[in-house]
Design an enzyme around this catalytic site. Structure first.
Site, PDB file in Angstrom:
ATOM      1  N   HIS A 131      20.754  55.148  33.697  1.00  0.00           N
ATOM      2  CA  HIS A 131      20.468  56.568  33.898  1.00  0.00           C
ATOM      3  C   HIS A 131      21.660  57.361  33.370  1.00  0.00           C
ATOM      4  O   HIS A 131      22.797  56.894  33.385  1.00  0.00           O
ATOM      5  CB  HIS A 131      20.274  56.821  35.399  1.00  0.00           C
ATOM      6  N   ASP A 207      25.534  51.555  40.702  1.00  0.00           N
ATOM      7  CA  ASP A 207      24.695  52.729  40.872  1.00  0.00           C
ATOM      8  C   ASP A 207      23.494  52.298  41.713  1.00  0.00           C
ATOM      9  O   ASP A 207      22.567  51.661  41.218  1.00  0.00           O
ATOM     10  CB  ASP A 207      24.252  53.255  39.513  1.00  0.00           C
ATOM     11  N   GLN A 210      18.627  54.053  43.023  1.00  0.00           N
ATOM     12  CA  GLN A 210      17.249  53.572  43.145  1.00  0.00           C
ATOM     13  C   GLN A 210      17.148  52.323  44.015  1.00  0.00           C
ATOM     14  O   GLN A 210      16.038  51.954  44.428  1.00  0.00           O
ATOM     15  CB  GLN A 210      16.678  53.260  41.756  1.00  0.00           C
ATOM     16  N   LYS A 233      17.499  60.782  47.254  1.00  0.00           N
ATOM     17  CA  LYS A 233      16.608  59.652  46.982  1.00  0.00           C
ATOM     18  C   LYS A 233      16.465  58.741  48.210  1.00  0.00           C
ATOM     19  O   LYS A 233      15.607  57.862  48.244  1.00  0.00           O
ATOM     20  CB  LYS A 233      17.118  58.841  45.786  1.00  0.00           C
ATOM     21  N   CYS A 380      15.709  60.902  32.214  1.00  0.00           N
ATOM     22  CA  CYS A 380      17.186  60.890  32.157  1.00  0.00           C
ATOM     23  C   CYS A 380      17.723  59.499  31.841  1.00  0.00           C
ATOM     24  O   CYS A 380      18.788  59.099  32.326  1.00  0.00           O
ATOM     25  CB  CYS A 380      17.787  61.411  33.467  1.00  0.00           C
TER      26      CYS A 380
END
Length: 457
Positions: A131, A207, A210, A233, A380
């Site tokens: 991303h 990261d 998600q 999120k 993105c």
């Protein structure tokens, strides 16, 4: 919960939504007439707030006070709540005892903070599949090596090992990798990549934007040096995020923002200048009045997810992923996007293209005619989507005009608050649109496909 969803839940308790979310009963108008309960299937962009998170925030709001700034009762209460939130999130992530946990605005903010804290000469290694929040912050921080997209988890590890071994000079290095793709939902081999990084004298930041809403994320279990994620999120959309991990680079770096809260003492010098002693704790990078409501919301969501149990949440989500894939398996016009293969483990994120359709047009029809919210575009993650689509992409094109090649993709995503009925409606809608076409006219306005006020197709 709408009546149709309630009926489905009674018949299939395994796939009911275990964590109620705010807005679950919102009705939206259809261009074809009437209303329908909105099916929010864009969790990968922003998940709705958990009802519990909203209730916790609402209960605290009358007691809001300045954090670390006052002797009054509400200030003291808010300070305790803020620091307890920090401890709750650290427990959620299973941080090491000496790790720092910094509250930020988002994953993007967290990774930019870490980019500003890199030691001199540090080289960053990142896959092109990331991303933009994980791909771009390093461009201003020093040397960056962008690695080609792998075809399998094993190839990802091998590619990283070769790149780290061949770096010249063999100095400090940082690897940035996603835990789950925001495009394909596929799980990345984080533990193996961390082992490869450490074997070659590098550090690694995960990261988890998600990953954290769908799977347990343990800093010690995965052996990562830092982890970053966003509240919006994680069912806590109140403008807060997290960077947690090793203290040394953060402690040695200049404060991310200069101001009150980050400074311990400030004094004038004889020459008229100013001397500053900065905090050496997480506060060093939390200048200004903290977003105590955002931090509290994240902590509330962490508690709710932990109590629900990630094993149960993941099993239910796997069932929803299967429902989508199996429900569209006999629709040849629908092609799902994947790096590691259709059977690769993934979270509740699926991207696809539909032959003969502009993706913006398809997404607009899902919304206007069925009350289903999905995402279309490049998400993105432009380099990754372009690779998955087989090359570069053109302009947006005119919605409603069949395209010889996919210009962008459509993404459906869900989580712990998704009723099974929403997924069933999505599958039914995709099948109907492919078979019968849109029932309404659409036009392009400011690059977006929208219903045409002239009426039916």
């Amino acid at each position: 919960m709408p009546a149709a969803a309630a009926t489905t839940v009674a018949a299939e308790p395994f796939v009911r939504a275990p964590l109620p979310v705010l807005g679950r009963d919102v009705a939206v108008p259809l261009v074809t007439g009437g209303e329908v309960t909105y099916a929010a299937l864009d969790y990968a962009a922003s998940a709705p707030a958990l009802q519990r998170v909203w209730d916790d925030v609402a209960a605290y709001a009358p007691y809001y006070g300045s954090v670390h700034r006052g002797a009054g009762y509400l200030s003291q209460l808010s300070t305790d709540l803020f620091e307890n939130a920090r401890r709750t999130v650290a427990e959620f992530l299973d941080c090491r005892a000496d790790d720092h946990l910094v509250f930020t605005r988002s994953t993007t903010d967290s990774l930019n903070l870490l980019a500003a804290a890199l030691p001199d000469g540090c080289e960053v290694f990142v896959f092109e599949t990331e991303h933009h929040a994980a791909l771009l912050p390093w461009q201003r921080a020093g040397r960056v090596t962008v690695l080609d997209a792998p075809d399998s988890p094993a190839q990802a590890v091998a590619t990283l090992e070769r790149a780290l071994a061949d770096r010249d000079p063999y100095g400090p290095a940082l690897v940035c990798v996603t835990g789950a793709s925001n495009v394909t939902g596929e799980l990345w081999p984080v533990r193996e990549l961390a082992a490869a990084a450490h074997a070659h004298g590098a550090r690694i930041v995960l990261d988890a934007a998600q990953l954290a809403p769908h799977r347990a994320v343990g800093v010690r279990d995965l052996d990562v040096d830092w982890v970053a994620f966003s509240g919006h999120k994680l069912y806590a959309p109140f403008g807060s995020g997290v960077l947690a991990g090793r203290a040394d680079w953060l402690r040695e770096a200049e404060p991310y923002l200069a101001g009150g809260g980050a400074s311990r003492t400030v004094a004038r010098r004889a020459d008229g200048g100013v001397d500053v002693r900065w905090h050496e704790t997480a506060a060093r990078h939390e200048a200004g009045s903290p977003n105590v409501i955002g931090a509290y919301a994240i902590a509330s969501a962490c508690k709710a997810l932990t109590e629900a149990g990630f094993d149960a949440l993941a099993a239910r989500e796997d069932a929803l992923v299967r429902a989508v894939r199996e429900g569209l398996a006999d629709v040849p016009e629908v092609r799902f996007l994947s790096l590691f293969g259709d059977d690769a483990p993934r979270v509740g994120v699926l991207s696809f293209v539909v032959d003969g359709w502009n993706s913006s047009h398809f997404a607009a029809a899902l919304s206007a005619e069925y009350g289903i919210g999905v995402r279309d575009g490049l998400f993105c993650a432009h380099p990754l989507v372009r690779r998955l689509l087989g090359g570069d992409t053109g302009g947006a094109g005119e919605c409603g005009a069949p395209e010889a090649g996919a210009l962008n993709a459509i993404r459906v995503s869900f989580g712990a608050g998704t009723p099974q009925e929403h997924v069933a409606r999505f599958v039914r809608a995709v099948r109907e649109l492919v078979r019968d076409g849109a029932r309404w006219k659409y036009r392009t306005v400011d690059g977006r496909c929208v219903p045409d006020t002239s009426g039916r197709a």
